[in-house]
Structures are given as C-alpha cells and as structure tokens.
Design a protein around this motif. Sequence first.
Motif, short mmCIF file in Angstrom:
data_model
loop_
_atom_site.label_atom_id
_atom_site.label_comp_id
_atom_site.label_asym_id
_atom_site.label_seq_id
_atom_site.Cartn_x
_atom_site.Cartn_y
_atom_site.Cartn_z
N LEU A 67 22.59 -12.38 70.07
CA LEU A 67 21.44 -11.61 69.60
C LEU A 67 20.26 -11.82 70.54
O LEU A 67 20.02 -12.92 71.03
CB LEU A 67 21.03 -12.06 68.19
CG LEU A 67 22.10 -12.05 67.11
CD1 LEU A 67 22.70 -13.45 66.94
CD2 LEU A 67 21.51 -11.59 65.78
N LEU A 68 19.51 -10.72 70.77
CA LEU A 68 18.30 -10.79 71.57
C LEU A 68 17.13 -10.35 70.71
O LEU A 68 17.15 -9.26 70.13
CB LEU A 68 18.40 -9.88 72.80
CG LEU A 68 17.16 -9.85 73.70
CD1 LEU A 68 16.87 -11.22 74.30
CD2 LEU A 68 17.32 -8.80 74.80
N ILE A 69 16.13 -11.20 70.59
CA ILE A 69 14.91 -10.88 69.84
C ILE A 69 13.87 -10.38 70.84
O ILE A 69 13.50 -11.09 71.77
CB ILE A 69 14.37 -12.11 69.09
CG1 ILE A 69 15.43 -12.67 68.15
CG2 ILE A 69 13.10 -11.76 68.33
CD1 ILE A 69 15.08 -14.04 67.56
N ALA A 70 13.40 -9.15 70.65
CA ALA A 70 12.46 -8.52 71.58
C ALA A 70 11.24 -8.03 70.81
O ALA A 70 11.37 -7.32 69.82
CB ALA A 70 13.13 -7.35 72.30
N GLY A 71 10.07 -8.43 71.28
CA GLY A 71 8.85 -7.97 70.61
C GLY A 71 7.61 -8.37 71.38
O GLY A 71 7.67 -9.17 72.32
N PRO A 72 6.45 -7.84 70.98
CA PRO A 72 5.19 -8.20 71.60
C PRO A 72 4.82 -9.65 71.29
O PRO A 72 5.45 -10.29 70.44
CB PRO A 72 4.19 -7.23 70.96
CG PRO A 72 5.01 -6.16 70.32
CD PRO A 72 6.30 -6.81 69.94
N PRO A 73 3.79 -10.17 71.93
CA PRO A 73 3.32 -11.53 71.62
C PRO A 73 2.88 -11.65 70.17
O PRO A 73 2.47 -10.66 69.54
CB PRO A 73 2.12 -11.73 72.56
CG PRO A 73 2.31 -10.73 73.66
CD PRO A 73 3.01 -9.56 73.04
N MET A 74 2.98 -12.86 69.62
CA MET A 74 2.47 -13.19 68.29
C MET A 74 3.15 -12.40 67.17
O MET A 74 2.54 -12.10 66.15
CB MET A 74 0.94 -12.98 68.23
CG MET A 74 0.17 -13.64 69.35
SD MET A 74 0.42 -15.44 69.40
CE MET A 74 -0.43 -15.94 67.90
N THR A 75 4.43 -12.06 67.36
CA THR A 75 5.15 -11.36 66.30
C THR A 75 6.28 -12.20 65.71
O THR A 75 7.19 -11.67 65.06
CB THR A 75 5.71 -10.01 66.80
OG1 THR A 75 6.55 -10.24 67.95
CG2 THR A 75 4.58 -9.06 67.17
N GLY A 76 6.25 -13.52 65.95
CA GLY A 76 7.19 -14.42 65.29
C GLY A 76 8.55 -14.56 65.94
O GLY A 76 9.49 -15.03 65.30
N LYS A 77 8.65 -14.22 67.23
CA LYS A 77 9.97 -14.26 67.89
C LYS A 77 10.55 -15.67 67.93
O LYS A 77 11.73 -15.87 67.64
CB LYS A 77 9.86 -13.70 69.32
CG LYS A 77 9.41 -12.25 69.39
CD LYS A 77 9.46 -11.71 70.81
CE LYS A 77 8.51 -12.41 71.78
NZ LYS A 77 7.09 -12.26 71.42
N TYR A 78 9.74 -16.64 68.31
CA TYR A 78 10.22 -18.02 68.42
C TYR A 78 10.63 -18.57 67.06
O TYR A 78 11.71 -19.16 66.92
CB TYR A 78 9.11 -18.88 69.04
CG TYR A 78 9.46 -20.35 69.20
CD1 TYR A 78 10.48 -20.75 70.05
CD2 TYR A 78 8.73 -21.34 68.53
CE1 TYR A 78 10.79 -22.10 70.23
CE2 TYR A 78 9.03 -22.69 68.69
CZ TYR A 78 10.06 -23.06 69.54
OH TYR A 78 10.36 -24.39 69.70
#
Length: 208
Positions: free
Chosen positions: A18-29
């Motif tokens: 799985l790859l989590i892709a999103g802008p900064p500060m959107t809870g990816k980590y």
Amino acid sequence: MLEDAPLSIDSGGGGNSLLIAGPPMTGKYDLMLRLLADAGERGVLITTGDTAETVAADYAEVAGVDPASVGVVDCVSKQRGGDLVDREFVRYASSPKNVTDIGMKFTDLYEVFREFDTSVGVGVHSLSELLMYLDPQDVYQFVRVLTRQVESEGWTTVAVIGSTMHDEQTLHTMYEPFDTVINTREEDGARELRVRDRQQAATAWTTF
C-alpha cells in the motif's frame, strides 16, 4: 484500528503493498503506523527523516509493543555524524541517497525477522525523501524489489509519499509497484482517506 475507514488488511499475510499519498499534515505517518500495527505482529520500518529511536517509539506506542522489538533501517543518523554500530534490530544506512545500502540493510533485517515465523508489517517513510536525492526510476526499482521481497514472505508493505511534492508523472511511477493507493486529505478540519486498487474504482472519502 480503522473502524471508521473502508480499509482492512488481512494480518494473516496476504502480501499486500500500500502507498499512502497526500499533502502535508493530512495524517499520512499516523495512518502508516496504524496500518502496520494491523498488518503484522512485528514491524520493520525504513526511516529517511527520523532516527531509529523516534520511529521505534512511535510504532511501539500504536502497536502496543516494546520499542526494542521494532526493526528499523535508519537512513539519517549516520549522515548526521556519530559513531554508530548496528544493533540487534537496528541497521544504519549511510544516507537516503544510497538505496543500494538501504536495500542491503533491509535484507539483513528481513533475514532476522524471517526467523520469528510471524507476520510483519514493513513501513517506508518516506519515498519523497528518497526522491529529493534520486532519479524516480532508481526509487521505482528500489521499491519494486522491496515490495516483491516483502510479498514473498506474505508480509505487508506500507509506504508514504507527499503528493504535492512531485509532478504527476513521478507520482504515477511511484504508484505502479503498489497494489493499493490510499489518498489522504484534510476537509473542514477532518482528515479523510479514500482507497484505490487495481481492480476497482476509488472508494468515497471517509474520515479516519
């Protein structure tokens, strides 16, 4: 862990990537840690931005395990200086610029964790850091080898990429090795995700 999200991982070992892709500060980590904790009884993380101690503690808090039991390939501490020696479950790569060294260190830990005969979640945080130094094709090849290696044991890979840091061509190159892409965003102060895989259209945006 993700009761509100349309996402589940078979922790029995399906070889998901799985790859989590999103802008900064959107809870990816945070989402990566939660998925890794759901995916396996043990965790191995490749960190390109934080120290081994930091990511081991973060994963351990989410998974409810001893930080000393977490595997980490630390790609930053040697670059920052210091006389560092590999430990039982920690390997120090020379820098985020050297994917050959990162791959060798991961393979070393991979062999260690295979001996436990348990399900393992493998995290990569993040591909964006690698792309700061390397050509997208080099990162692509690294990820492809990594995900196949992890899949061969029935383990799960969860990686992170900053969607606003790269052009569309680079993003789609990074998407290709993964079974599923999870997009994140912030909408009206709430973090949301949607899930897309090769077999079906994207789900609706859902709070997580």
